[in-house]
Design a protein around this motif. Structure first.
Motif, PDB file in Angstrom:
ATOM      1  N   THR A  83      69.887  57.123  22.556  1.00 12.99           N
ATOM      2  CA  THR A  83      70.772  56.379  21.659  1.00 12.99           C
ATOM      3  C   THR A  83      72.077  57.157  21.644  1.00 12.99           C
ATOM      4  O   THR A  83      72.084  58.390  21.671  1.00 12.99           O
ATOM      5  CB  THR A  83      70.215  56.256  20.225  1.00 12.99           C
ATOM      6  N   ILE A  84      73.173  56.440  21.645  1.00  8.34           N
ATOM      7  CA  ILE A  84      74.482  57.089  21.653  1.00  8.34           C
ATOM      8  C   ILE A  84      75.374  56.409  20.617  1.00  8.34           C
ATOM      9  O   ILE A  84      75.345  55.186  20.462  1.00  8.34           O
ATOM     10  CB  ILE A  84      75.126  57.048  23.066  1.00  8.34           C
ATOM     11  N   THR A  85      76.109  57.213  19.871  1.00  5.22           N
ATOM     12  CA  THR A  85      77.089  56.729  18.901  1.00  5.22           C
ATOM     13  C   THR A  85      78.447  57.231  19.354  1.00  5.22           C
ATOM     14  O   THR A  85      78.627  58.435  19.554  1.00  5.22           O
ATOM     15  CB  THR A  85      76.771  57.248  17.490  1.00  5.22           C
ATOM     16  N   THR A  86      79.384  56.316  19.533  1.00  4.66           N
ATOM     17  CA  THR A  86      80.709  56.659  20.023  1.00  4.66           C
ATOM     18  C   THR A  86      81.749  56.249  18.990  1.00  4.66           C
ATOM     19  O   THR A  86      81.835  55.077  18.623  1.00  4.66           O
ATOM     20  CB  THR A  86      80.994  55.924  21.355  1.00  4.66           C
ATOM     21  N   ASP A  87      82.530  57.224  18.509  1.00  9.34           N
ATOM     22  CA  ASP A  87      83.650  56.967  17.593  1.00  9.34           C
ATOM     23  C   ASP A  87      84.939  57.213  18.363  1.00  9.34           C
ATOM     24  O   ASP A  87      85.242  58.356  18.727  1.00  9.34           O
ATOM     25  CB  ASP A  87      83.606  57.907  16.381  1.00  9.34           C
ATOM     26  N   TYR A  88      85.677  56.132  18.645  1.00 11.09           N
ATOM     27  CA  TYR A  88      86.944  56.284  19.359  1.00 11.09           C
ATOM     28  C   TYR A  88      87.976  56.872  18.411  1.00 11.09           C
ATOM     29  O   TYR A  88      88.317  56.273  17.395  1.00 11.09           O
ATOM     30  CB  TYR A  88      87.399  54.934  19.912  1.00 11.09           C
ATOM     31  N   VAL A  89      88.477  58.047  18.754  1.00 11.04           N
ATOM     32  CA  VAL A  89      89.355  58.799  17.866  1.00 11.04           C
ATOM     33  C   VAL A  89      90.762  58.227  17.843  1.00 11.04           C
ATOM     34  O   VAL A  89      91.332  57.981  16.783  1.00 11.04           O
ATOM     35  CB  VAL A  89      89.407  60.291  18.303  1.00 11.04           C
ATOM     36  N   ASP A  90      91.337  57.990  19.009  1.00 11.55           N
ATOM     37  CA  ASP A  90      92.760  57.663  19.067  1.00 11.55           C
ATOM     38  C   ASP A  90      93.061  56.190  19.335  1.00 11.55           C
ATOM     39  O   ASP A  90      94.190  55.824  19.558  1.00 11.55           O
ATOM     40  CB  ASP A  90      93.454  58.532  20.110  1.00 11.55           C
ATOM     41  N   GLU A  91      92.080  55.323  19.290  1.00 11.19           N
ATOM     42  CA  GLU A  91      92.336  53.909  19.531  1.00 11.19           C
ATOM     43  C   GLU A  91      92.057  53.038  18.314  1.00 11.19           C
ATOM     44  O   GLU A  91      92.295  51.851  18.342  1.00 11.19           O
ATOM     45  CB  GLU A  91      91.502  53.405  20.719  1.00 11.19           C
ATOM     46  N   GLY A  92      91.515  53.622  17.265  1.00  9.75           N
ATOM     47  CA  GLY A  92      91.227  52.855  16.073  1.00  9.75           C
ATOM     48  C   GLY A  92      90.087  51.873  16.242  1.00  9.75           C
ATOM     49  O   GLY A  92      89.909  50.977  15.421  1.00  9.75           O
ATOM     50  N   VAL A  93      89.313  52.001  17.303  1.00 11.80           N
ATOM     51  CA  VAL A  93      88.169  51.112  17.542  1.00 11.80           C
ATOM     52  C   VAL A  93      87.015  51.578  16.665  1.00 11.80           C
ATOM     53  O   VAL A  93      86.777  52.762  16.488  1.00 11.80           O
ATOM     54  CB  VAL A  93      87.752  51.147  19.032  1.00 11.80           C
ATOM     55  N   ALA A  94      86.302  50.639  16.123  1.00  4.35           N
ATOM     56  CA  ALA A  94      85.168  50.978  15.267  1.00  4.35           C
ATOM     57  C   ALA A  94      84.093  51.716  16.069  1.00  4.35           C
ATOM     58  O   ALA A  94      84.098  51.745  17.291  1.00  4.35           O
ATOM     59  CB  ALA A  94      84.601  49.698  14.670  1.00  4.35           C
ATOM     60  N   THR A  95      83.174  52.285  15.355  1.00  9.97           N
ATOM     61  CA  THR A  95      82.051  52.995  15.958  1.00  9.97           C
ATOM     62  C   THR A  95      81.218  52.038  16.795  1.00  9.97           C
ATOM     63  O   THR A  95      80.956  50.911  16.381  1.00  9.97           O
ATOM     64  CB  THR A  95      81.166  53.604  14.857  1.00  9.97           C
ATOM     65  N   GLN A  96      80.817  52.497  17.986  1.00  7.63           N
ATOM     66  CA  GLN A  96      79.947  51.701  18.846  1.00  7.63           C
ATOM     67  C   GLN A  96      78.633  52.438  19.049  1.00  7.63           C
ATOM     68  O   GLN A  96      78.618  53.658  19.208  1.00  7.63           O
ATOM     69  CB  GLN A  96      80.605  51.445  20.200  1.00  7.63           C
ATOM     70  N   ASN A  97      77.545  51.693  19.045  1.00  8.73           N
ATOM     71  CA  ASN A  97      76.214  52.253  19.284  1.00  8.73           C
ATOM     72  C   ASN A  97      75.612  51.596  20.512  1.00  8.73           C
ATOM     73  O   ASN A  97      75.855  50.421  20.767  1.00  8.73           O
ATOM     74  CB  ASN A  97      75.299  52.005  18.078  1.00  8.73           C
TER      75      ASN A  97
END
Length: 160
Positions: A83-97
């Motif tokens: 399972t992977i959780t990705t928080d885009y820091v500099d694009e303002g995109v919401a968290t993706q799982n």
């Protein structure tokens, strides 16, 4: 002549009957081997563990993401799930799982290990190379790190 045949038949019968009574008992060496086989097949050895990696990784384009990757497997040399959780820091995109299968690929000389994350949600496959310090770096299709920045790696935080 009858006495010799009778004696031979009696001796042979006694010999086989004594061997048959021993047939149920294994020699000492076999018992030890059986014990060692039991220990190798101990059920606690094959229990799955969860390895958690955290850090920053380059994503598509020039964006950087905070990533938390959890791989569930027997050890990091065997296939498992992730399972992977990705928080885009500099694009303002919401968290993706995402989740799916973690496929372990070892190089021909066994010095390189790549973990391919094959998404159950049909997302593109993402690959990470295991470094000597047990950290992971994202690699591209050419098998080389996507970034040379030493801050762009996922560090092993814990396994349980």
């Amino acid at each position: 002549m009858k006495k010799i045949l009778l004696f031979t038949a009696t001796a042979t019968t006694l010999l086989f009957s004594s061997c048959n009574s021993c047939g149920n008992k294994a020699p000492q060496g076999v018992i030890i081997e059986s014990d060692s086989i039991y220990m190798v097949n101990d059920s606690t050895i094959a229990d799955k563990q969860t390895f958690i990696f955290e850090g920053q990784s380059p994503m598509n384009g020039n964006s950087i993401a905070d990533v938390m990757l959890a791989i569930s497997t027997i050890n990091l040399n065997s296939d498992g799930t992730y399972t992977i959780t990705t928080d885009y820091v500099d694009e303002g995109v919401a968290t993706q799982n995402d989740q799916g299968e973690a496929v372990i690929i070892t190089g021909n000389d066994s010095t390189m290990t790549v973990i391919e994350l094959v998404s159950a949600n049909k997302n593109p496959t993402v690959s990470f190379m295991m470094m000597q310090d047990s950290s992971l770096v994202k690699v591209g299709n050419n098998g080389k790190p996507v970034s040379n920045d030493p801050a762009h790696k996922l560090n092993l935080k814990k396994n349980n």
